[in-house]
Write an enzyme that holds these catalytic residues in place. Structure first.
Site, PDB file in Angstrom:
ATOM      1  N   ARG A 284       0.896  -1.076   0.010  1.00 58.20           N
ATOM      2  CA  ARG A 284       0.037  -0.030  -0.056  1.00 58.20           C
ATOM      3  C   ARG A 284       0.845   1.356  -0.087  1.00 58.20           C
ATOM      4  O   ARG A 284       0.606   2.086  -0.775  1.00 58.20           O
ATOM      5  CB  ARG A 284      -1.062  -0.076   1.306  1.00 58.20           C
TER       6      ARG A 284
ATOM      7  N   ILE B 158      13.317 -24.567   8.442  1.00 58.06           N
ATOM      8  CA  ILE B 158      13.434 -25.910   8.323  1.00 58.06           C
ATOM      9  C   ILE B 158      12.567 -26.566   7.214  1.00 58.06           C
ATOM     10  O   ILE B 158      11.553 -26.509   7.278  1.00 58.06           O
ATOM     11  CB  ILE B 158      13.022 -26.514   9.872  1.00 58.06           C
TER      12      ILE B 158
ATOM     13  N   GLU C  52       5.473  -9.976  19.634  1.00 62.78           N
ATOM     14  CA  GLU C  52       4.828  -8.886  19.136  1.00 62.78           C
ATOM     15  C   GLU C  52       4.036  -8.051  20.284  1.00 62.78           C
ATOM     16  O   GLU C  52       4.073  -8.595  21.396  1.00 62.78           O
ATOM     17  CB  GLU C  52       3.677  -9.112  17.846  1.00 62.78           C
TER      18      GLU C  52
ATOM     19  N   LYS D  52       0.134 -24.604  12.661  1.00 65.88           N
ATOM     20  CA  LYS D  52       1.189 -25.120  12.007  1.00 65.88           C
ATOM     21  C   LYS D  52       1.114 -26.745  12.486  1.00 65.88           C
ATOM     22  O   LYS D  52       1.330 -27.547  11.375  1.00 65.88           O
ATOM     23  CB  LYS D  52       2.634 -24.747  12.546  1.00 65.88           C
TER      24      LYS D  52
END
Lengths: 440, 440
Positions: free
Chosen positions: A45, A136, A190, A205
């Site tokens: 953006r 990995i 975060e 995952k």
């Protein structure tokens, strides 16, 4: 041979890592792939920020759909994240006949069935090595390296943030909140860490790996998801004394002792014997252990996140597509390891049916008969005890910690026993219950 | 789709493992590969023994050339071993237009250049996942999983026999000869164990990995090969006290500090810091650490030998060939990771040019000035000392052990210093010299 042309939808950390590695190692990559791989368009953006990263080396656009519409682009790399716009764009790219590479685990764990079906329909590949355990090559190992095997279970440290926090809590004896702040300061967590610390990211995952390992559809909604935010430093310490480390594991296990078969799919803090290799995976590192019938135990270790480790996986997918796009589509590696007609619907089991062993910490009154009442309850539910650790009361205290390790049992049975133990007047606080896996 | 037909040249341990796994897991393997994979012919001089393994499920012949000559056979699996007949048969199979799968590391490390060139000429694939580290998909990881990377070095425990012996020597404090006998009794070592214990087998595997990692030809004759038969229990003990474990490592390292570049290729007992994951790989297990520029450190762990782990790798290759044989040959995975025109001739360095650090054990007279004379020699050769351990003499003894750990230096320089130290009258026995790698 003409270079393969790639467009990046979104160019932030992973995008710029991909751009940089592809440029830095272009000679090696061309030497392996047999032709050049070039990022010729990127979208963001804020085009000025994108241009700071790519300079004049690629066309920068604000609208990702311009990239999808460009007939010169062979492969789309989706790095926008989330399940909204990313889903739309991936489906549009597929509809436009583009191959897709994505690092978006949430998207695949939730909408994988729709996306893979669309890709099959159009004869394009959707590659996602970067979606699980970063650099990995675990998707490749599971999907191609272990094709000979009936996979029995896998267990992985697949979230670097939580592994960093657990490593710090253990090595420094600090509590969760303190270490989380430290992790945020260092960039390992975060500012809103919910997805990581509550186990959601690991469950995305684990869901993807469960599909590949067992030939079932991705079913994130069936995964048991439990994070580390409630974990106390005390339990890390007791576990250590008993020879265990606590790791946040994503576990997928095939169960043949259940009528019709079943799959366990769960993410939770887990005690693992300290001598296991995976118990010694520290800091932000990732590792996945796979147990399979022919090869036995294998383990894959490396960085699970970061710009360049993730780029390593994205680029490996670009090379794979460069190679495989000339193969008969029926001979390509199937998205979820198994050909669509070879997938199965083995159900994911509810937690009450899961088989695991347990760590219990009970705050009990320091008086005669307490241990006997508790062990009687366990015995009545056929739960056998592996070890007991009873702390001496501190001077002047009338209560103490009682730690019990059990052998394997059904979680439902443990739930009933726990309710009875909790109701005892001599049990003075909510019982702490953690799961324990021997991974042998 | 018609099943792929496979012929086994040689059916012993690995052959029967391959036959059994392919049969046991045929539904899963077909579900992944998209078509069946069937062993329809096997050869063994003693056909009766072969028939005991395969029953009526495959045709048994005494002459492997009958299999190669059969136009129905798509893929030849060579499991004869060695560089004589195996080489002839592999070349004949290629000439007949067959794809080849082999577990024969010696053959590829020595004759790889000839074999891969012949395969390219005929447009067929020679796959060899089983040749290195058994069931661990390390060839796939290096050749496909890490394509984005410039590989810096790799170091592997790639011989299970020697790792078993070293683990036993350390944990039980036994000497080499005793443990070797035990290993032979348990089937971990052959009756003639030379290839394993002298490092030859590990060097074959390291040679193959060096080619794939750096794009150089296989050059077994340039590898430095040193085994564990001279290793003493004393040094394992001292290493442990200093925080190190001794492992037989196969190391391949890119050197850019040498004019024109260079590659180290060496197998020798190596001290590794105990806290490294690979230092904790025990028993007959294998593991390979790879350091690469984008992904950082990755590690791959599993069983390096045995019927079914090796079969797991052989079958993964069969599935890969089943998939890739319809791809444009220029787009298949190159045998040695790099396209032939992208290979390079970076020389393998002589040991004198290798950079490593050292462990030295000196038997010295217990008198004033000894340590000073030795450290002076090291200083004169610019070799800096990392740690010193001096044992107190035993009661009544006039001599003692002096252990020195050095920082990194050139091996040639250390050789000169060692000669001078050895010449000192106060150095009473041949100096023990081992190499040490931090693997950081």
């Amino acid at each position: 041979m003409k270079a393969i042309k790639v467009g990046l939808l979104g160019i932030g950390t992973v995008g710029s890592g991909t751009f940089n590695v592809l440029r830095r190692n272009q000679a090696e990559i061309r030497g392996r792939a047999g032709r050049g791989i070039e990022i010729t368009m990127v979208s963001r953006r804020n085009v000025a920020l994108a241009r700071e990263i790519v300079g004049d080396a690629a066309q920068v656009v604000a609208d990702p759909r311009e990239i999808i519409a460009n007939p010169e682009i062979d492969i789309i790399v989706e790095l926008i994240g989330g399940c909204g716009l990313a889903r739309e764009l991936v489906l549009e790219a597929i509809a436009a006949g583009k191959h897709v590479v994505t690092a978006n685990k949430a998207l695949l764990a939730v909408h994988g069935t729709e996306i893979f079906a669309a890709a099959r329909e159009k004869g394009v590949m959707v590659a996602f090595e970067a979606a699980v355990a970063g650099g990995i090559p675990i998707i490749k190992a599971l999907r191609e390296g272990l094709t000979a095997n009936r996979i029995e279970w896998l267990a992985g440290i697949i979230n670097g943030t939580t592994n960093f926090i657990l490593s710090e809590m253990r090595s420094k004896g600090l509590d969760f909140a303190t270490v989380l702040k430290e992790a945020q300061r260092l960039g390992y967590a975060e500012s809103d860490p919910t997805f990581d610390i509550e186990g959601v990211d690991a469950a995305h995952k684990a869901t993807i790996m469960s599909a590949i390992a067992f030939g079932i559809p991705v079913q994130f909604d069936k995964a048991h998801v439990e994070g580390i935010s409630q974990l106390q430093a005390t339990d890390i310490k007791y576990a250590e004394q008993l020879g265990y480390r606590i790791k946040l594991l994503g576990i997928a296990r095939r169960r043949s002792d259940v009528a019709g078969g079943g799959i366990e799919l769960r993410v939770h803090p887990t005690l693992i014997p300290t001598q296991r290799l995976i118990a010694n995976v520290e800091g932000a590192m990732n590792a996945v252990v796979v147990q399979a019938d022919a090869v036995g135990t294998t383990l894959y270790y490396g960085k699970g996140a970061g710009a360049e480790p993730t780029a390593s996986a994205v680029i490996a997918d670009l090379v794979d597509i460069t190679r495989l796009h000339t193969a008969d589509p029926d001979h390509r590696v199937p998205h979820l390891a198994f050909q669509p007609d070879a997938m199965n619907n083995t159900p994911i089991l509810p937690m009450a049916q899961v088989l695991t062993s347990f760590y219990l910490r009970l705050r009990v009154a320091d008086e005669a008969g307490v241990l006997s009442r508790i062990t009687t309850i366990l015995a009545e539910h056929d739960i056998s005890i592996d070890a007991v650790l009873q702390r001496e009361s501190a001077e002047g205290e009338r209560q103490t910690d009682l730690i019990i390790l059990t052998h394997e049992t059904q979680e439902g049975r443990m739930n009933t026993a726990l309710a009875q133990m909790q109701a005892l007047p001599t049990v003075l606080a909510p019982i702490v219950r953690l799961r324990k896996e021997e991974l042998a």
